[in-house]
Design a protein around this motif. Structure first.
Motif, PDB file in Angstrom:
ATOM      1  N   SER A   1       0.940  -1.326   0.025  1.00 41.39           N
ATOM      2  CA  SER A   1       0.048   0.030   0.129  1.00 41.39           C
ATOM      3  C   SER A   1       0.807   1.383   0.002  1.00 41.39           C
ATOM      4  N   LEU A   2       1.823   1.251   0.780  1.00 36.23           N
ATOM      5  CA  LEU A   2       2.920   2.353   0.691  1.00 36.23           C
ATOM      6  C   LEU A   2       3.501   2.558  -0.767  1.00 36.23           C
ATOM      7  N   GLY A   3       3.875   1.486  -1.362  1.00 29.79           N
ATOM      8  CA  GLY A   3       4.591   1.761  -2.732  1.00 29.79           C
ATOM      9  C   GLY A   3       3.515   2.177  -3.761  1.00 29.79           C
ATOM     10  N   ILE A   4       2.212   1.736  -3.682  1.00 28.91           N
ATOM     11  CA  ILE A   4       1.183   2.142  -4.621  1.00 28.91           C
ATOM     12  C   ILE A   4       1.030   3.904  -4.244  1.00 28.91           C
ATOM     13  N   ASN A   5       0.934   4.115  -2.689  1.00 30.06           N
ATOM     14  CA  ASN A   5       0.801   5.578  -2.563  1.00 30.06           C
ATOM     15  C   ASN A   5       1.765   6.233  -3.391  1.00 30.06           C
TER      16      ASN A   5
END
Length: 383
Positions: A373-377
């Motif tokens: 999720s951090l990578g996507i954000n």
């Protein structure tokens, strides 16, 4: 394609959970490119190659503390010289980490804690790359405590409220990852045998194994008259254990099986055991929880921040384990504690049920989802 940099290792306790997280990342995002940063020990390289994981090696150093008090450690010249040398290695690791991050260009970084993670985390913070850290123990280690200040998320193995010395809104109770084979088709309750001797697994651990081994060897014939024992003595203790077996009376030899170390066979060993005697490393406790094993826990005396005692004490307060201090390992005390528990099937069943409540089967998936999720954000912000 999402790029994920992972840092950990140095000990099996720091690399095994990471492998479980990487497996979950690959299930959730088959296109993710993963690069592992490690210290380059042989067992690390073997594990990474076996799991088809690309890796880079950096110099690392650790700050040595032996639980003797600040003054005693301050005047220990040999330890301080080693700490100064390792500070230089950490600086070197930081410079290597900056180069790796610049070349690999990760979207997000996962740090397992320990001396390998520290230089990578400091470089990530400096270069504005988001990172997730995971803390196995109930006491946050110095590296993680330092890195937690700028972490995007902090995954922890115990309920958040158990971390009395840390107040961070980014903490998530994910549990400690274990390999799926530890809980798929696992029996949830012990099955005491009426005709055979109970099976006891004694796992002395890689650190501090000598004190447990010595007590076992001193009482070996007494314990084998009542129990079948599988003994993981550590690589340093296995030769002596084999010699002890060689000198046993013929009728007792079949009741004692010593090993230096078990890897793939560890699940079978746990499942064989009715009771496990173990240290309080978080991987061991998590595996016991996954397999619902009644256990007697002997925390390693002098572990960093006394974390093994605090891990075990938390579970003991939940009625999940029996705790025996290393200072109490005298004479027949260990044999008596094993005998007492083995004869109380109700207590064994209660311990089995209680420790399994601590197990979180989706731990590696929860951590993988945080990382992704951090990578996507980050990708969305840069798009």
């Amino acid at each position: 394609m999402m790029k994920i940099l992972v840092a950990g290792g140095g000990t099996a306790g720091h690399i095994s959970p990471v492998l479980a997280v990487i497996a979950s990342i690959r299930k959730l995002n088959k296109e993710a490119e993963i690069l592992f940063v490690c210290s380059g020990k042989d067992f690390e390289i073997d594990l990474l190659k076996n799991n088809n994981i690309s890796y880079k090696i950096i110099p690392t150093g650790k700050f040595r503390r032996y639980g003797r008090g600040k003054f005693a450690e301050l005047i220990d010249v040999k330890t301080q010289i080693q700490n100064i040398k390792d500070l230089g290695r950490t600086v070197g690791g930081y410079n290597y980490s900056r180069k790796i991050i610049k070349q690999f260009k990760p979207d997000v970084i996962f740090l397992k804690g320990g001396h390998v993670s520290l230089p990578v985390g400091l470089a990530a913070s400096r270069m504005k790359v988001p990172y997730v850290i995971h803390e196995s123990d109930i006491v946050m280690g110095k590296a993680n405590k330092l890195l937690s200040k700028k972490a995007s998320a902090i995954a922890v193995s115990f309920p958040v409220e158990a971390y009395k010395d840390v107040n961070n809104p980014k903490m998530y109770f994910t549990g400690n990852p274990v390999r799926p084979e530890f809980y798929i088709n696992a029996e949830l309750k012990p099955k005491p045998k009426k005709e055979q001797k109970p099976n006891i697994m004694i796992f002395a651990g890689s650190q501090g194994a000598e004190s447990i081994n010595n007590v076992l060897f001193e009482n070996i014939e007494l314990i084998l008259k009542n129990f079948d024992v599988l003994h993981i003595a550590g690589q340093a203790g296995v030769e002596r254990a084999r010699f002890v077996k060689h000198r046993l009376p013929k009728e007792l030899k079949k009741s004692y099986e010593p090993y230096g170390f078990l890897s793939d066979e560890m699940v079978a060993a746990y499942k064989w055991a009715d009771i496990v005697v173990s240290r309080a490393g978080m991987n061991s406790l998590s595996e016991l929880a996954a397999l619902s094993k009644p256990s007697i826990i002997i925390p390693l005396a002098g572990s960093t921040n006394n974390h093994q005692f605090k891990n075990a004490n938390y579970l003991a307060k939940q009625g999940a384990v029996r705790v025996l201090l290393q200072s109490e390992l005298e004479g027949k005390r260990l044999v008596n504690e094993i005998s007492k528990l083995a004869s109380d099937h109700e207590a064994m069943s209660y311990l089995s049920t209680s420790i399994h409540k601590f197990f979180k089967p989706n731990s590696s998936t929860a951590i993988a989802e945080l990382i992704l999720s951090l990578g996507i954000n980050r990708n969305m912000k840069e798009a």
